[in-house]
Write an enzyme that holds these catalytic residues in place. Sequence first.
Site, PDB file in Angstrom:
ATOM      1  N   GLY A  14       0.783  -1.233   0.000  1.00 16.75           N
ATOM      2  CA  GLY A  14       0.000   0.000   0.000  1.00 16.75           C
ATOM      3  C   GLY A  14       0.813   1.282   0.000  1.00 16.75           C
ATOM      4  O   GLY A  14       0.309   2.326   0.435  1.00 16.75           O
ATOM      5  N   SER A  15       2.036   1.265  -0.538  1.00 23.00           N
ATOM      6  CA  SER A  15       2.798   2.521  -0.530  1.00 23.00           C
ATOM      7  C   SER A  15       2.210   3.532  -1.514  1.00 23.00           C
ATOM      8  O   SER A  15       2.243   4.749  -1.259  1.00 23.00           O
ATOM      9  CB  SER A  15       4.286   2.275  -0.809  1.00 23.00           C
ATOM     10  N   ASN A  16       1.665   3.071  -2.625  1.00 22.31           N
ATOM     11  CA  ASN A  16       0.981   4.021  -3.524  1.00 22.31           C
ATOM     12  C   ASN A  16      -0.305   4.540  -2.887  1.00 22.31           C
ATOM     13  O   ASN A  16      -0.647   5.718  -3.052  1.00 22.31           O
ATOM     14  CB  ASN A  16       0.699   3.366  -4.882  1.00 22.31           C
ATOM     15  N   ARG A  67     -14.700 -15.218 -10.526  1.00 19.76           N
ATOM     16  CA  ARG A  67     -14.308 -13.814 -10.636  1.00 19.76           C
ATOM     17  C   ARG A  67     -15.519 -12.875 -10.600  1.00 19.76           C
ATOM     18  O   ARG A  67     -15.463 -11.807  -9.997  1.00 19.76           O
ATOM     19  CB  ARG A  67     -13.517 -13.575 -11.930  1.00 19.76           C
ATOM     20  N   LEU A  95      -8.786  -8.461 -13.876  1.00 23.27           N
ATOM     21  CA  LEU A  95     -10.192  -8.051 -13.827  1.00 23.27           C
ATOM     22  C   LEU A  95     -10.899  -8.502 -15.105  1.00 23.27           C
ATOM     23  O   LEU A  95     -10.316  -8.476 -16.193  1.00 23.27           O
ATOM     24  CB  LEU A  95     -10.285  -6.536 -13.671  1.00 23.27           C
ATOM     25  N   ASN A 109      -5.000   2.596 -13.184  1.00 24.21           N
ATOM     26  CA  ASN A 109      -4.015   1.667 -12.624  1.00 24.21           C
ATOM     27  C   ASN A 109      -2.647   2.321 -12.670  1.00 24.21           C
ATOM     28  O   ASN A 109      -2.375   3.142 -13.546  1.00 24.21           O
ATOM     29  CB  ASN A 109      -3.998   0.390 -13.482  1.00 24.21           C
ATOM     30  N   HIS A 111       1.357   1.158 -13.021  1.00 21.01           N
ATOM     31  CA  HIS A 111       2.156  -0.007 -13.421  1.00 21.01           C
ATOM     32  C   HIS A 111       3.631   0.391 -13.459  1.00 21.01           C
ATOM     33  O   HIS A 111       3.965   1.475 -13.966  1.00 21.01           O
ATOM     34  CB  HIS A 111       1.708  -0.506 -14.802  1.00 21.01           C
ATOM     35  N   ASP A 147      -2.815  -4.444 -18.342  1.00 21.07           N
ATOM     36  CA  ASP A 147      -1.849  -3.347 -18.455  1.00 21.07           C
ATOM     37  C   ASP A 147      -1.935  -2.621 -19.799  1.00 21.07           C
ATOM     38  O   ASP A 147      -0.915  -2.227 -20.385  1.00 21.07           O
ATOM     39  CB  ASP A 147      -0.422  -3.845 -18.176  1.00 21.07           C
ATOM     40  N   GLU A 176       6.598   6.527  -8.854  1.00 17.32           N
ATOM     41  CA  GLU A 176       5.183   6.134  -8.770  1.00 17.32           C
ATOM     42  C   GLU A 176       4.449   7.022  -7.768  1.00 17.32           C
ATOM     43  O   GLU A 176       3.338   7.495  -8.020  1.00 17.32           O
ATOM     44  CB  GLU A 176       5.055   4.671  -8.337  1.00 17.32           C
TER      45      GLU A 176
HETATM   46  C1  GAR Z   1       3.805  -1.032  -7.273  1.00 14.57           C
HETATM   47  O1  GAR Z   1       5.113  -0.996  -7.759  1.00 14.57           O
HETATM   48  C2  GAR Z   1       2.807  -1.050  -8.418  1.00 14.57           C
HETATM   49  O2  GAR Z   1       3.215  -0.278  -9.513  1.00 14.57           O
HETATM   50  C3  GAR Z   1       2.798  -2.508  -8.759  1.00 14.57           C
HETATM   51  O3  GAR Z   1       2.815  -3.181  -7.534  1.00 14.57           O
HETATM   52  C4  GAR Z   1       3.504  -2.351  -6.575  1.00 14.57           C
HETATM   53  C5  GAR Z   1       2.576  -2.168  -5.409  1.00 14.57           C
HETATM   54  O4  GAR Z   1       3.236  -1.504  -4.364  1.00 14.57           O
HETATM   55  N1  GAR Z   1       1.641  -2.852  -9.529  1.00 14.57           N
HETATM   56  C6  GAR Z   1       1.646  -3.764 -10.501  1.00 14.57           C
HETATM   57  O5  GAR Z   1       2.632  -4.418 -10.795  1.00 14.57           O
HETATM   58  C7  GAR Z   1       0.318  -3.948 -11.201  1.00 14.57           C
HETATM   59  N2  GAR Z   1       0.499  -4.537 -12.494  1.00 14.57           N
HETATM   60  P1  GAR Z   1       2.413  -0.784  -3.223  1.00 14.57           P
HETATM   61  O6  GAR Z   1       1.432  -1.826  -2.654  1.00 14.57           O
HETATM   62  O7  GAR Z   1       3.458  -0.416  -2.211  1.00 14.57           O
HETATM   63  O8  GAR Z   1       1.707   0.386  -3.809  1.00 14.57           O
END
Ligand code: GAR
Length: 215
Positions: A14-16, A67, A95, A109, A111, A147, A176
């Site tokens: 969950g850093s984003n 799903r 999804l 999203n 990526h 993606d 990001e």
């Molecule tokens: C992030 O680097 C995000 O870009 C990636 O997962 C990580 C999640 O980190 N997402 C993907 O690869 C989706 N295709 P976070 O939980 O710390 O945000």
Amino acid sequence: MSRLRLGVLISGRGSNLQALIDACADPGFPAEIVRVVANVPGAAGLDAAARAGIATATVDHKAYPGREPFEAALTAELEAANAQLVCLAGFMRLLTPGFVAHWRDRLVNIHPSLLPAYKGLDTHARALADGVRFTGCTVHFVRPDCDTGPIVIQAAVPVAPDDTPDTLAARVLLSEHRIYPEAIRLIATGRACVEGERVVVSGAGLPDAAVNPKI
Ligand code: GAR
């Protein structure tokens, strides 16, 4: 000012999500997070959301027979919170076209690559194996293929000669955290609009880094 109501879907750290929480803490930011939903029980990001006073829910995909019913439960959570834009933030479930169509142009999203390069998993290891000098990250509206979809914003990130997938991932992650809130700001203020299969950003010139290489 009415703020755009965000629902955020996570699977882990969950850093984003935290970057979005921090941006939304500014009363001048044009969006607010109204619900965080995890598909993994105990996902660390749920704690960050709870600390920020945001309502959370867990919709465990393993508890559903397929799903579609899983995604129906996600949509129910998001709609109960009147989410206007859904942000995937490290959400690691594919999804269905039905879910993507339901949220068309209301689902974004992040990526960790410069799409359309390196879709899917293990982006940093593949970039290193190819010897690319730059990689980066992308925020895009979601279309049914994994993606893919209209690009809102990207950041290019240099690759160091001694990078490992972990060091490169850490450098990309910093970008990001910068571009996800910026993408939400562009969408929430109406500056970024989907036209056909591209996003048009009003008032946009060259990306900052192209104008000023020191940025
Ligand atoms: C992030 O680097 C995000 O870009 C990636 O997962 C990580 C999640 O980190 N997402 C993907 O690869 C989706 N295709 P976070 O939980 O710390 O945000």
